[in-house]
Design a protein around this motif. Sequence first.
Motif, PDB file in Angstrom:
ATOM      1  N   GLY A   5       0.864  -1.189   0.000  1.00  0.00           N
ATOM      2  CA  GLY A   5       0.000   0.000   0.000  1.00  0.00           C
ATOM      3  C   GLY A   5       0.897   1.234   0.000  1.00  0.00           C
ATOM      4  O   GLY A   5       2.013   1.205  -0.516  1.00  0.00           O
ATOM      5  N   LYS A   6       0.407   2.303   0.652  1.00  0.00           N
ATOM      6  CA  LYS A   6       1.164   3.568   0.588  1.00  0.00           C
ATOM      7  C   LYS A   6       2.578   3.420   1.158  1.00  0.00           C
ATOM      8  O   LYS A   6       3.553   3.860   0.566  1.00  0.00           O
ATOM      9  N   LYS A  18       4.718   0.729  -0.851  1.00  0.00           N
ATOM     10  CA  LYS A  18       5.107   1.256  -2.165  1.00  0.00           C
ATOM     11  C   LYS A  18       6.280   2.249  -2.028  1.00  0.00           C
ATOM     12  O   LYS A  18       7.198   2.256  -2.840  1.00  0.00           O
ATOM     13  N   ASP A  58       0.385  -8.103  -2.368  1.00  0.00           N
ATOM     14  CA  ASP A  58      -0.757  -7.350  -1.827  1.00  0.00           C
ATOM     15  C   ASP A  58      -2.023  -7.897  -2.466  1.00  0.00           C
ATOM     16  O   ASP A  58      -1.956  -8.522  -3.535  1.00  0.00           O
ATOM     17  N   ASP A 116      -0.933  -2.430  -8.058  1.00  0.00           N
ATOM     18  CA  ASP A 116      -0.785  -1.008  -8.355  1.00  0.00           C
ATOM     19  C   ASP A 116       0.247  -0.875  -9.481  1.00  0.00           C
ATOM     20  O   ASP A 116       1.323  -1.474  -9.424  1.00  0.00           O
TER      21      ASP A 116
END
Length: 333
Positions: free
Chosen positions: A152-153, A156, A173, A177
Amino acid sequence: MKITAYEVRPDEEPVIRNLCDKYGIDVVITRANLDENTVNLAEGSDGITTLGQSTYSNEVLDELKKMGVQVLASRCVGYNHMNVEYARELGFKLCNGSYAPNGVAEYSVMAILMCMRHQKKALYNTNDNDFTLKGKMGRELRSLTVGILGAGKIGKTVIKILSGFGCKILAYDVVQDDEVKEYATYVDMDTIYKECDVITIHMPLLPATTGMINKDAISKMKDGVIIINNARGELLDVDAIIEGVESEKIGALFCDAFPGETGIIHIPHNTDIIRTEGMPYFKLKYLRSFVNVYHTPHMAFFTEEAAASMAACGVDSIYEIMTEGKSSHEIPC
Ligand code: COI
């Protein structure tokens, strides 16, 4: 509008006060956690904001409801402590913190490097005038494969920073993305366990992830694997971790969080008997006694940049919901 801000650290207070002045909000600020004894401080408030140490028991939530509080805004990203299901049943609007992931990501990369270059041993030995190189031969990231559990944020951002080191990066994940794909290859969890020299965990604590680093997972990992957990302590099965460190299956472990730390971290306990919820504290003391186990006090988030934006987030979440009926910080259902 009125809010009560719990668990406010001295560095957060001016940010919260300034923002409340700007919005014309009355604010009650306390260093105390929200719990059965302090819930009365929320009397007359539209929303409350806390960090991660507060108790959102059914009793506390019932009390807040009776007082007319409408918004519960955590200033942390993690909201596993918020009793979300019951809070939603009572009709509260729930928000969490969303601050830049860089602080935690940089801390995680630091943790990887500290483990790879035996920094605990180096610092302890040097402090003791032992200037030998014994046990301090390191590895270089360009020769290694790093696994990111949870891209996620934060995950990443770890991936982007690591890409400069020339290591192979694998990511797992549930959602994929496109930006992650520029630097890392998505694989399943078993492939991460099987192929990675370093595994860093950036998953939320959910029923499905609780204790996920257990005996079975560790048995699939490479000998000497480095494990970094700067997310939530409960992601680790501590008994399996102890077995892994004792057997040297785990080459190094870095934890910025430990199971049962709620109510304990960020407070001096030098002369206290510490009792951790659900996990005897001696297990953590034992783990910490190993020269390849690093334990820090849940401080990965703690940068000037992140702390200020967390504090602002608590106020913004309540202000947005009370004025616009919605907030970009709402916890998705
Ligand atoms: C979070 O934001 O989820 C954190 O872990 C930091 C918090 C404990 C202050």
